[in-house]
Design a protein around this motif. Structure first.
Motif, PDB file in Angstrom:
ATOM      1  N   MET A  28       0.840  -1.181   0.000  1.00 22.74           N
ATOM      2  CA  MET A  28       0.000   0.000   0.000  1.00 22.74           C
ATOM      3  C   MET A  28       0.886   1.245   0.000  1.00 22.74           C
ATOM      4  SD  MET A  28      -3.045  -1.225  -0.122  1.00 22.74           S
ATOM      5  CE  MET A  28      -2.302  -2.490  -1.172  1.00 22.74           C
ATOM      6  N   LEU A  29       0.369   2.330  -0.525  1.00 19.61           N
ATOM      7  CA  LEU A  29       1.163   3.553  -0.622  1.00 19.61           C
ATOM      8  C   LEU A  29       1.340   4.180   0.761  1.00 19.61           C
ATOM      9  CD1 LEU A  29      -0.424   5.174  -3.798  1.00 19.61           C
ATOM     10  CD2 LEU A  29       1.738   3.952  -3.634  1.00 19.61           C
ATOM     11  N   PRO A  30       2.577   4.393   1.211  1.00 17.62           N
ATOM     12  CA  PRO A  30       2.785   4.987   2.534  1.00 17.62           C
ATOM     13  C   PRO A  30       2.796   6.510   2.473  1.00 17.62           C
ATOM     14  CG  PRO A  30       4.885   4.313   1.641  1.00 17.62           C
ATOM     15  CD  PRO A  30       3.835   3.961   0.594  1.00 17.62           C
ATOM     16  N   PHE A  31       2.397   7.082   1.348  1.00 16.18           N
ATOM     17  CA  PHE A  31       2.405   8.531   1.227  1.00 16.18           C
ATOM     18  C   PHE A  31       1.096   9.072   0.649  1.00 16.18           C
ATOM     19  CE2 PHE A  31       4.598   6.573  -2.377  1.00 16.18           C
ATOM     20  CZ  PHE A  31       3.828   7.009  -3.433  1.00 16.18           C
ATOM     21  N   LEU A  32       0.080   8.219   0.503  1.00 20.75           N
ATOM     22  CA  LEU A  32      -1.156   8.673  -0.129  1.00 20.75           C
ATOM     23  C   LEU A  32      -2.325   7.818   0.343  1.00 20.75           C
ATOM     24  CD1 LEU A  32      -2.270  10.652  -2.298  1.00 20.75           C
ATOM     25  CD2 LEU A  32      -1.954   8.810  -3.962  1.00 20.75           C
ATOM     26  N   ASN A  33      -3.375   8.467   0.861  1.00 16.15           N
ATOM     27  CA  ASN A  33      -4.605   7.757   1.222  1.00 16.15           C
ATOM     28  C   ASN A  33      -5.529   7.616   0.016  1.00 16.15           C
ATOM     29  OD1 ASN A  33      -4.179   7.311   4.020  1.00 16.15           O
ATOM     30  ND2 ASN A  33      -4.676   9.436   4.455  1.00 16.15           N
ATOM     31  N   ASN A  34      -5.826   8.762  -0.602  1.00 16.38           N
ATOM     32  CA  ASN A  34      -6.770   8.793  -1.711  1.00 16.38           C
ATOM     33  C   ASN A  34      -6.593  10.127  -2.437  1.00 16.38           C
ATOM     34  OD1 ASN A  34      -8.124  10.672   0.034  1.00 16.38           O
ATOM     35  ND2 ASN A  34      -9.095   8.909   1.037  1.00 16.38           N
ATOM     36  N   PHE A  35      -7.484  10.404  -3.386  1.00 17.58           N
ATOM     37  CA  PHE A  35      -7.332  11.637  -4.163  1.00 17.58           C
ATOM     38  C   PHE A  35      -7.534  12.883  -3.299  1.00 17.58           C
ATOM     39  CE2 PHE A  35      -8.649  15.006  -7.075  1.00 17.58           C
ATOM     40  CZ  PHE A  35      -7.622  14.939  -8.009  1.00 17.58           C
ATOM     41  N   HIS A  36      -8.266  12.734  -2.202  1.00 15.15           N
ATOM     42  CA  HIS A  36      -8.459  13.886  -1.323  1.00 15.15           C
ATOM     43  C   HIS A  36      -7.117  14.366  -0.766  1.00 15.15           C
ATOM     44  CE1 HIS A  36     -11.040  16.549   1.029  1.00 15.15           C
ATOM     45  NE2 HIS A  36     -10.226  16.353   2.046  1.00 15.15           N
ATOM     46  N   ASP A  37      -6.188  13.440  -0.578  1.00 18.46           N
ATOM     47  CA  ASP A  37      -4.831  13.825  -0.152  1.00 18.46           C
ATOM     48  C   ASP A  37      -4.184  14.739  -1.188  1.00 18.46           C
ATOM     49  OD1 ASP A  37      -4.989  12.405   2.178  1.00 18.46           O
ATOM     50  OD2 ASP A  37      -3.117  11.305   1.870  1.00 18.46           O
ATOM     51  N   PHE A  39      -5.733  16.576  -3.438  1.00 24.24           N
ATOM     52  CA  PHE A  39      -6.473  17.843  -3.436  1.00 24.24           C
ATOM     53  C   PHE A  39      -5.999  18.741  -2.288  1.00 24.24           C
ATOM     54  CE2 PHE A  39     -10.148  20.287  -1.859  1.00 24.24           C
ATOM     55  CZ  PHE A  39     -10.427  21.045  -2.992  1.00 24.24           C
ATOM     56  N   THR A  40      -5.875  18.166  -1.095  1.00 23.31           N
ATOM     57  CA  THR A  40      -5.433  18.938   0.066  1.00 23.31           C
ATOM     58  C   THR A  40      -3.988  19.396  -0.084  1.00 23.31           C
ATOM     59  OG1 THR A  40      -6.914  17.585   1.437  1.00 23.31           O
ATOM     60  CG2 THR A  40      -5.311  18.949   2.588  1.00 23.31           C
ATOM     61  N   THR A  41      -3.169  18.548  -0.670  1.00 21.65           N
ATOM     62  CA  THR A  41      -1.758  18.901  -0.864  1.00 21.65           C
ATOM     63  C   THR A  41      -1.614  20.107  -1.777  1.00 21.65           C
ATOM     64  OG1 THR A  41      -1.071  16.603  -0.545  1.00 21.65           O
ATOM     65  CG2 THR A  41       0.484  18.060  -1.652  1.00 21.65           C
ATOM     66  N   ILE A  42      -2.440  20.165  -2.826  1.00 26.99           N
ATOM     67  CA  ILE A  42      -2.399  21.329  -3.714  1.00 26.99           C
ATOM     68  C   ILE A  42      -2.689  22.599  -2.932  1.00 26.99           C
ATOM     69  CG2 ILE A  42      -3.533  22.442  -5.684  1.00 26.99           C
ATOM     70  CD1 ILE A  42      -4.016  19.632  -6.836  1.00 26.99           C
ATOM     71  N   ARG A  96      -5.369  14.901  13.126  1.00 27.26           N
ATOM     72  CA  ARG A  96      -6.775  14.509  13.210  1.00 27.26           C
ATOM     73  C   ARG A  96      -7.243  13.714  11.998  1.00 27.26           C
ATOM     74  NH1 ARG A  96      -9.823  19.964  15.571  1.00 27.26           N
ATOM     75  NH2 ARG A  96      -8.639  20.121  17.524  1.00 27.26           N
ATOM     76  N   GLN A  97      -6.927  14.208  10.804  1.00 27.52           N
ATOM     77  CA  GLN A  97      -7.471  13.597   9.593  1.00 27.52           C
ATOM     78  C   GLN A  97      -6.544  12.565   8.960  1.00 27.52           C
ATOM     79  OE1 GLN A  97      -8.810  16.563   6.811  1.00 27.52           O
ATOM     80  NE2 GLN A  97     -10.117  17.603   8.308  1.00 27.52           N
ATOM     81  N   ARG A  98      -5.311  12.472   9.438  1.00 26.04           N
ATOM     82  CA  ARG A  98      -4.331  11.518   8.904  1.00 26.04           C
ATOM     83  C   ARG A  98      -4.131  11.687   7.407  1.00 26.04           C
ATOM     84  NH1 ARG A  98      -1.046  10.636  12.203  1.00 26.04           N
ATOM     85  NH2 ARG A  98      -0.257   8.951  10.943  1.00 26.04           N
ATOM     86  N   ARG A  99      -4.007  12.927   6.963  1.00 28.61           N
ATOM     87  CA  ARG A  99      -3.686  13.210   5.562  1.00 28.61           C
ATOM     88  C   ARG A  99      -2.184  13.052   5.386  1.00 28.61           C
ATOM     89  NH1 ARG A  99      -8.161  12.065   3.331  1.00 28.61           N
ATOM     90  NH2 ARG A  99      -9.937  13.130   4.291  1.00 28.61           N
ATOM     91  N   ILE A 100      -1.787  11.987   4.709  1.00 29.49           N
ATOM     92  CA  ILE A 100      -0.378  11.610   4.679  1.00 29.49           C
ATOM     93  C   ILE A 100       0.439  12.480   3.721  1.00 29.49           C
ATOM     94  CG2 ILE A 100       1.232   9.705   4.368  1.00 29.49           C
ATOM     95  CD1 ILE A 100      -0.777   9.418   6.679  1.00 29.49           C
ATOM     96  N   LEU A 101      -0.024  12.621   2.481  1.00 35.06           N
ATOM     97  CA  LEU A 101       0.745  13.396   1.503  1.00 35.06           C
ATOM     98  C   LEU A 101       0.896  14.860   1.916  1.00 35.06           C
ATOM     99  CD1 LEU A 101       2.244  13.333  -1.179  1.00 35.06           C
ATOM    100  CD2 LEU A 101       0.080  13.794  -2.341  1.00 35.06           C
TER     101      LEU A 101
END
Length: 402
Positions: A28-37, A39-42, A96-101
């Motif tokens: 599994m990717l250790p730097f990305l949860n989903n596309f929301h990551d 979006f938030t990274t941008i 809180r949200q565990r946004r990895i990227l």
């Protein structure tokens, strides 16, 4: 590793798992949860860019002499403010949200900002607290101008360096390590864990350099191999603690492997080129120990280095298969491509042909590894027990894998 998002109560409600094409052994990717990551990274990158531009605008509008102590204090205040903003954002997005990227970029911004402020603060302590400035060294090292480079010369020069200045490398290493450790222990971000491993290894090397710079300099090739090997071993240890690859321990291991591979590869190539230690004459001709220049030359040394690089990368591939970690191979792909190009170039072919053969060879190997990853692992792991300590280091291949 990525952890479940807590964006809504629905995320924690019992439900059937979504369909996935991932097999049990797929990383599994250790730097990305989903596309929301993404979006938030941008948004994070845009915000950080705005903070940087805003800080520059504020500094240009201040009626303070550029470079003066007040000007520096204002600049450090703004950089410190950026660090505070990144920390607060991290508390929400990572804690809180565990946004990895986004956390990776926030960790980088926080670490750089805090490191700059801490190193600047120590420099001010040296200059204004201990009165150690440029004038401190005027005329103190003239005796070394005509001396040959050796241990005695280094020791004589060190005797003239105040201890507070001599430990500057350790202070700089700690200044970079402290914010990374703060980030990791506060938010448990795997990337920060891997970066902390690099920081600890670097701090150990800087400590040796501070205590005995001559030995650290002369044994630099061997020291670099030790650093890379230590990071690789640390990654294996973290993986062994999480053989199912389901927790942040495995994510930290991924980044340790990812950082270890290029360090270890370049260190081994330096050993092949130079030996385990430098000679004192090497420091008089730095171009002779330039690894990139050596690989870019047309001599036999370039071919030897290229062959060695491919052998090391092949060993990386073997280790990757055994421990089920592809990060080691990925980190060496660029060097592998350069090495293949160097070897093919010896045949005197034209540049387009060299590029084509290089890309075809490298791509074919990667595709074959990707397609036959599990079957090859099954063969290699046949003698390894499927249970016990060894099975934690070399995860067995599940019978449901293709």
């Amino acid at each position: 590793m990525s952890e479940p998002s807590t964006d809504s109560a629905a995320d924690s409600a019992p439900s059937s798992p979504p369909a996935s094409s991932a097999r049990p052994s797929d990383e599994m990717l250790p730097f990305l949860n989903n596309f929301h990551d993404i979006f938030t990274t941008i948004g994070v990158l845009i915000l950080l860019g705005g903070l940087g531009v805003g800080a520059g605008t504020v500094m240009s509008g201040l009626e303070i002499e550029e470079g003066s102590l007040r000007w520096q204090m204002a600049l450090m205040g703004l950089i410190g403010g950026i660090a505070i903003v990144t920390w607060l954002l991290s508390a929400v997005l990572v804690g809180r949200q565990r946004r990895i990227l986004p956390g990776i970029f926030l960790c980088g911004a926080f670490t750089v900002s805090v490191t700059i402020v801490l190193v600047w603060a120590y420099a001010q302590f040296l200059q204004h607290g201990l009165n150690i400035g440029e004038g401190t060294f005027e005329g103190r090292f003239g005796f070394a101008d005509d001396m040959e480079f050796n241990r005695d010369t280094v020791n004589l020069v060190l005797a003239e360096v105040p201890i507070a200045l001599r430990i500057l490398p350790i202070v700089a290493g700690l200044a970079a390590l402290v914010p990374v450790a703060m980030f990791y222990f506060s938010f448990r971000l795997p990337f920060a864990g891997g970066l902390m491993g690099v920081g600890l290894a670097t701090l150990a090397a800087l400590t040796l350099f501070t205590i005995d710079p001559y030995t650290a300099g002369m044994y630099a090739p061997a020291l670099n191999v030790a650093i890379g090997a230590a990071l690789l071993l640390a990654g294996i240890v973290f993986d062994a603690r999480d053989p199912q690859r389901t927790t942040r321990l495995s994510g930290t291991a991924f980044w340790l492997h990812f950082f270890a591979a290029p360090i270890l590869l370049s260190a081994v190539l330096n050993v092949v080129q130079i030996g385990w230690t430098f000679d004192e004459a090497d420091f008089a001709n730095p171009e002779a120990i330039n690894l990139l220049a050596a690989m870019g030359s047309d001599g036999g040394n370039a071919t030897q280095l290229a062959v060695t690089a491919l052998v090391v990368i092949a060993i990386f591939a073997l280790v990757s298969l055994l421990i089920n970690r592809r990060a080691l191979i990925v980190s060496g792909l660029l060097t592998a491509g350069i090495s293949i190009a160097v070897i093919v170039n010896q045949a005197g072919l034209e540049t387009p042909t060299v590029v084509a053969i290089t890309l075809l060879s490298l791509g074919a190997v990667v595709v074959l590894l990707g397609a036959a990853w599990n079957p090859v692992r099954s063969i290699l792991l046949a003698p390894v027990p499927s249970e016990g300590p060894l099975a934690r280091v070399f995860p067995p291949v599940s019978h449901v894998e293709g």
